[in-house]
Design a protein around this motif. Structure first.
Motif: not given
Lengths: 183, 100
Positions: B93-94, B98-100
């Motif tokens: 979850e943490n 690479l998420k934006w």
């Protein structure tokens, strides 16, 4: 023949039961042992399928090499057991339904499928007359499948480099002139 | 002879169990293990087809699958260790680098 089918049921039942253990057990090391049991059962099923070489490869690589790696990483990385938080259902119900739906779809395809591909030449009698299955696998692997074999060797080289580089501790240290060096 | 569909059904069952684990568990180590389980389920199918129709191609492809699984294990577990080194935990979850 009945012994065959009894052995199949025995190993298939243990394989599925221990695979379900991977879902339900909370301690990671218990999951790893459960998975190891599944790998052993799959190796036994390969023996039932008269694929002795693959059974041996399964034991060496999965039960031997990969599981040792898994246990080492579990030892290095302490994950807290993911207990369900209060008010949360232990397994995501939607995912379980999707999984069961995919299972029934696969079973439908298997049951409806008419499996009659062209038969090959490697019957049990042919294999016995030509030095056994392992020798024939070697022959086919080094002639017909030589190019994929070479690609697999490059893949293993890359994986080896990655396996050495990735877990190594590196720090980026600035030296005051805007340049840095890896330590 | 055991019917071919038994082996295919077993392969489907193991694959589905692996898929459910990947979708539900939050423990990255267990997710990696179940990817191995899914690859194994596919191997059962390959070997069963190969043996029931007198081919050797299935065995060869199963060997390649095992090779890829070994490479994936080496790199994947290396990534897990390096994430743990850098962040101190491997809760998926943490991990949203690479998420934006």
């Amino acid at each position: 023949m009945t012994v065959h089918i009894l052995l199949f049921y025995f190993f298939a039942f243990i394989a599925v039961a221990s695979a379900i253990g991977v879902i339900t057990l909370r301690n990671t090391i218990h999951c790893a042992v459960s998975l190891l049991l599944t790998f052993f059962c799959v190796a036994a099923l390969f023996v039932l399928l008269e694929a002795e070489f693959l059974a041996a490869v399964q034991l060496y690589i999965y039960a031997g090499a990969i599981m040792v790696l898994v246990v080492f990483v579990i030892m290095l990385v302490n994950v807290r057991e993911d207990l369900p938080q209060p008010g949360q259902i232990p397994l995501n119900a939607v995912a379980v339904f999707v999984g069961i739906g995919i299972f029934f779809f696969l079973m439908f395809v298997i049951m409806a499928g008419d499996f009659s591909p062209p038969r090959g030449i490697y019957t049990a009698a042919y294999q016995a007359a030509n030095g056994g299955q392992t020798k024939l696998i070697g022959k086919v692997l080094y002639t017909e499948y030589l190019f994929p074999f070479e690609i697999a060797s490059v893949l293993l080289l890359v994986a080896m480099i990655g396996g050495i580089i990735l877990p190594t501790r590196r720090r980026f240290r600035r030296n005051g002139k805007g340049k840095g060096e890896m330590v | 002879m055991i019917p071919l569909t038994y082996y295919l059904g077993l392969g489907a069952a193991l694959f589905t169990i692996g898929l459910i684990v990947v979708l539900t568990r939050r423990n990255i180590l267990v997710i990696f293990m179940s990817i191995e389980l899914m690859l194994n389920a596919v191997n059962i199918n390959f070997v069963a087809f190969s043996r029931y129709f007198d081919h050797l191609q299935g065995d060869i492809i199963a060997i390649f699958v095992i090779t890829v699984a070994a490479a994936e294990a080496a790199v994947g577990w290396g990534i897990v260790v390096s994430i743990f080194r850098n962040r101190g935990d491997v809760d998926i979850e943490n991990i949203n680098l690479l998420k934006w």
